[in-house]
Write a protein that holds these residues in place. Structure first.
Motif, PDB file in Angstrom:
ATOM      1  N   UNK A 245       0.829  -1.200   0.000  1.00  0.00           N
ATOM      2  CA  UNK A 245       0.000   0.000   0.000  1.00  0.00           C
ATOM      3  C   UNK A 245       0.866   1.254   0.000  1.00  0.00           C
ATOM      4  N   UNK A 246       0.325   2.331  -0.559  1.00  0.00           N
ATOM      5  CA  UNK A 246       0.941   3.637  -0.400  1.00  0.00           C
ATOM      6  C   UNK A 246       0.535   4.161   0.974  1.00  0.00           C
ATOM      7  N   UNK A 247       1.508   4.346   1.835  1.00  0.00           N
ATOM      8  CA  UNK A 247       1.208   4.626   3.225  1.00  0.00           C
ATOM      9  C   UNK A 247       0.470   5.948   3.420  1.00  0.00           C
ATOM     10  N   UNK A 248       0.793   6.959   2.602  1.00  0.00           N
ATOM     11  CA  UNK A 248       0.093   8.229   2.776  1.00  0.00           C
ATOM     12  C   UNK A 248      -1.379   8.084   2.415  1.00  0.00           C
ATOM     13  N   UNK A 249      -1.678   7.323   1.349  1.00  0.00           N
ATOM     14  CA  UNK A 249      -3.061   7.083   0.982  1.00  0.00           C
ATOM     15  C   UNK A 249      -3.763   6.254   2.065  1.00  0.00           C
ATOM     16  N   UNK A 250      -3.065   5.246   2.578  1.00  0.00           N
ATOM     17  CA  UNK A 250      -3.669   4.374   3.583  1.00  0.00           C
ATOM     18  C   UNK A 250      -4.024   5.155   4.848  1.00  0.00           C
TER      19      UNK A 250
ATOM     20  N   UNK B 159      -4.665   8.422   5.160  1.00  0.00           N
ATOM     21  CA  UNK B 159      -5.786   9.335   4.935  1.00  0.00           C
ATOM     22  C   UNK B 159      -7.097   8.567   4.832  1.00  0.00           C
ATOM     23  N   UNK B 160      -7.058   7.377   4.238  1.00  0.00           N
ATOM     24  CA  UNK B 160      -8.266   6.561   4.158  1.00  0.00           C
ATOM     25  C   UNK B 160      -8.721   6.145   5.549  1.00  0.00           C
ATOM     26  N   UNK B 161      -7.781   5.732   6.398  1.00  0.00           N
ATOM     27  CA  UNK B 161      -8.132   5.348   7.767  1.00  0.00           C
ATOM     28  C   UNK B 161      -8.664   6.548   8.555  1.00  0.00           C
ATOM     29  N   UNK B 162      -8.102   7.710   8.311  1.00  0.00           N
ATOM     30  CA  UNK B 162      -8.574   8.913   9.005  1.00  0.00           C
ATOM     31  C   UNK B 162     -10.038   9.200   8.641  1.00  0.00           C
ATOM     32  N   UNK B 163     -10.368   9.059   7.357  1.00  0.00           N
ATOM     33  CA  UNK B 163     -11.741   9.334   6.933  1.00  0.00           C
ATOM     34  C   UNK B 163     -12.703   8.225   7.353  1.00  0.00           C
ATOM     35  N   UNK B 164     -12.215   6.974   7.402  1.00  0.00           N
ATOM     36  CA  UNK B 164     -13.057   5.905   7.931  1.00  0.00           C
ATOM     37  C   UNK B 164     -13.392   6.155   9.398  1.00  0.00           C
ATOM     38  N   UNK B 165     -12.430   6.680  10.142  1.00  0.00           N
ATOM     39  CA  UNK B 165     -12.677   6.980  11.556  1.00  0.00           C
ATOM     40  C   UNK B 165     -13.783   8.026  11.707  1.00  0.00           C
TER      41      UNK B 165
END
Length: 775
Positions: A729-734, A736-742
């Motif tokens: 995975x691209x860590x920066x994308x991962x 930000x995705x986790x931040x928005x899922x939260x």
């Protein structure tokens, strides 16, 4: 109110085009055309082709970009069609009739594909009305909740819109449902057994073995509650809709975003069959408003750069890369070189477009000079060389002045801006040795820095008796790059290995003093070579052409049988050829734009025409017999239409890619060798080539994320798993995705993945990210 209907002569052309298309076997929904002024057309384009969408800043940003491109750069949208029944297509008011006819001929192919391809079968055929309904629903929410809060939630949802199950409309999967709440903070219930009226009867009515069985049953039920869903879920948005603590309006917004994501999904799943491009080698230097940069950088970074078509500025709007492609390299008398896929087209001296594999030595091509498109911001270098006193190259009859800079040492990791002083120093140093990083920085620099570099690079070169200049370069690559820089300034240069010859020294002096205007030269092809390489594609607005490596290149490769054979008049053929020339597909149309898809469709048609399929053919061991096999079945056209109906990109390649095709096209996989710093052929085996192609297309090349547990640790936390398939995975994308899922789940989010072949668990608790090893 101004009418948007087709004028009488175009209505007549529409009827003729549709009649011809149906005679080819195309079957499409009724098509409603609207002729729009440029502002209305670009507003509709910003909304994804729909006249009404919910309000959001991204649509306004897209409209502003499209409108500026039209007003200031002259970019034009030719084709826009909506998958609807009836289908809607838009024409730009003021376009020439030949352009409008070309668009109508192309639209029939798209609508035929929308109607007949099974992967569009579950799409909403009344999406025009649905989009308007979505807009009204969200507007009512905005009126009640407030624009800022709704917009922020839409931003969050849009960042997660790819977390859907693209095959859900076609495959029934276990649903993530549970009748129990996520968390039970109460004390666990005690098993009391059946009610009894008399205490002495309790052990008789509720024997110990019965109570124990009831306790085990209760524990099993609670264990099931603690871990749900029972099966991993690919549709993350559906899981959030079912179980995230959303307010009613948030649930509505998320549902709308998800519905629209599923509507657009089939278009991505059938891109190889429904669109098309031609490609260049990754190191090809393309003239952009970010400088002369390799097309590989434009594609991999998805740069929305401005490019030159030889006369005007255009905008890049699509990017693609294809591995291990058959290529053709051409070289001209002046030393210019271009490598591209063999269906890539360039402009000839007579105004004709021709594929690279159709060129011959002696053919004359058009050379683009004086485009004067440069970077707008200075480039940077990771290390600044020591500065010395250097002598600038200046025009004749002008007093020579020295460019003096103080000696200053920088750490090797320091990043410095390439100003004119440093550019001049780099010009002198590059005459002695090849500094490719410095040269790349100059290519990405504005015009003043490029001029300063070239002045010192050319300084001290004496004029010959015929007023020409010959410049010595340290290597071939330096000479080739400097040649392109001078060409962009409007100076025609002939390269011979490491030497650059300028026939008119005065032209060099004039170009260094003031910008030139576009110049079109002609050149002869003197060498043609065939090979294989990764190739990169961009799509360009309006003229679909761009300057790269000194040539005028065409990016589109669309089918034109209907136009050239039936619709376009003799007076319109030349104009049409300039817009869209060449033939792509082998059947009534537009099912394949990619080179791979093109060759596969041709192969399918040829095989089914000759009967090269079935048990008898597969079991034949005589190679010579199989090559000459011809049962004269004539089933190719029928098979092509079957492919149109049943396949998407993945199944298309999975079904029809054959070992013979891979061998004929010389396909292979490659890998990067860290020891040699080179890309090397990894395998020519059919199985590995096929797996590589399918991997790039499956799930659009995006990571597959599954919901494993919605009650992780019995704390209501969300546990996701990345199905690792060889790419981290691209860590920066991962993150930000986790931040928005939260933001939606409101509790900590965990993501299991693989990083450098080690299992890792990434976690976000609403404030901080953490990572721990799992093995």
């Amino acid at each position: 109110m101004k009418s948007t209907r087709l004028p009488a002569h175009l209505e007549q052309a529409r009827q003729e085009i549709e009649q011809i298309a149906r005679s080819y076997g195309l079957d499409f929904f009724p098509i409603i055309y609207e002729v729009l002024d440029y502002r209305t057309l670009y507003e509709t384009a910003a909304f994804g082709g729909f006249p009404t969408r919910y309000p959001h800043w991204r649509f306004g940003m897209e409209y502003d970009q499209l409108l500026k491109g039209h007003i200031w750069a002259g970019s034009t949208i030719y084709e826009m069609v909506i998958n609807n029944n009836p289908a809607y297509a838009y024409l730009l008011e003021g376009n020439e009739d030949v352009t409008q006819k070309m668009v109508m001929a192309h639209v029939t192919g798209h609508v035929d594909f929308f109607k007949n391809n099974m992967w569009f079968a579950h799409t909403n055929r009344k999406m025009l009305d649905t989009m308007a309904n979505h807009a009204a629903r969200i507007q009512r929410i905005i009126d009640r909740i407030g624009y800022d809060q709704v917009e922020e939630f839409i931003d969050t949802c849009l960042s997660l819109e790819n977390l859907i199950d693209y095959h859900a409309p076609y495959i029934r999967r276990p649903e993530a449902v549970t009748p129990r709440p996520l968390i039970n903070d109460e004390e666990p219930p005690v098993v009391e057994g059946l009610p009894v009226e008399r205490e002495y009867m309790r052990d008789y009515i509720n024997p110990p073995e019965f109570l124990e069985a009831q306790r085990r049953k209760l524990e099993a039920e609670r264990a099931r509650q603690r871990r749900f869903p029972e099966n991993p879920q690919r549709d993350v948005l559906l899981f959030l809709m079912n179980f995230a603590p959303l307010e009613n309006w948030q649930h509505t917004v998320l549902e709308i975003i998800r519905d629209e994501a599923y509507y657009f999904a089939p278009q991505g799943m059938t891109k190889i069959l429904n669109e098309g491009w031609a490609c260049l080698h990754g190191e090809s230097l393309i003239v952009t408003d970010r400088g002369l940069i390799p097309i590989r950088d434009v594609v991999t970074q998805r740069l929305t750069a401005r490019v030159s078509d030889g006369q005007r500025r255009q905008t890049v709007y699509d990017w693609n890369v294809f591995t291990a492609y058959p290529t053709v390299t051409i070289r001209t008398r002046t030393g210019l070189s271009l490598t591209g896929s063999h269906n890539h087209r360039i402009l000839l001296a007579n105004g004709e477009w021709r594929r690279l594999d159709e060129l011959h030595c002696g053919d004359q091509v058009r050379i683009a000079g004086g485009t004067e498109l440069w970077a707008t911001t200075p480039a940077t270098l990771r290390r600044r060389p020591k500065l010395k006193r250097v002598l600038a190259y200046v025009p004749a009859n002008t007093a020579a002045q020295s460019v003096l800079a103080r000696h200053r040492s920088y750490r090797r990791t320091a990043e410095v801006v390439v100003d004119e002083t440093l550019a001049a120093q780099l010009g002198r140093s590059c005459t002695r040795r090849a500094d490719h990083r410095a040269l790349a920085a100059i290519c990405r620099s504005p015009r003043p820095q490029v001029v300063a570099f070239l002045r010192t690079f050319c300084a001290g070169t004496p004029r010959l008796a015929d007023n020409s200049v010959t410049i010595a370069c340290p290597t071939d690559s330096v000479a080739a790059t400097v040649q392109l820089l001078l060409l962009n300034l409007g100076v025609l240069v002939t390269r011979r290995d490491t030497s650059l010859h300028i026939a008119d020294a005065a032209a060099l002096e004039r170009a260094l003093l003031a910008p030139s205007t576009p110049v079109a030269w002609t050149d002869d092809i003197v060498a043609i070579e065939h090979g294989t390489a990764d190739v990169y594609d961009i799509s360009v607005t309006e003229t679909h052409r761009y300057a790269a490596q000194g040539f005028i290149n065409h990016n589109s490769y669309w089918h034109s049988t209907i136009m050239t054979k039936h619709v376009a008049s003799a007076a319109e053929i030349i104009a049409f050829a300039d817009l869209h020339s060449g033939v792509v597909a082998t059947s009534g149309g537009r099912l394949n734009p990619y080179k791979l898809g093109l060759e596969l469709l041709r192969d399918i048609e040829d095989r089914w025409n000759k009967g090269k399929f079935g048990k008898e053919y597969e079991e034949c061991d005589d190679i010579a017999l199989k090559r000459s096999w011809d049962k004269q079945l004539g089933l190719g056209r029928q098979k092509i239409f079957e492919v149109r109906r049943l396949y998407n990109d993945v199944t298309f390649i999975d079904e029809f890619l054959t070992p013979e095709f891979v061998m004929e096209q010389k396909l292979f996989t490659f890998r990067y060798n860290r020891d040699t710093d080179l890309y090397e052929i990894a395998s020519r085996e059919f199985k590995e080539v096929k797996e590589k192609l399918l991997f790039r297309l499956t799930n659009f090349g995006q990571p597959v994320i599954l919901v494993e547990d919605g009650n992780y640790g019995n704390r209501g936390e969300l546990y996701l798993r990345h199905r690792h398939e060889g790419v981290d995975l691209k860590m920066d994308y991962a993150r930000e995705t986790m931040r928005n899922l939260y933001k939606i789940w409101t509790r900590p989010v965990h993501l299991e993945t693989v990083i450098e072949e080690k299992r890792r668990l990434l976690s976000f608790d609403g404030r901080d990210f953490s990572e721990r090893r799992m093995d």
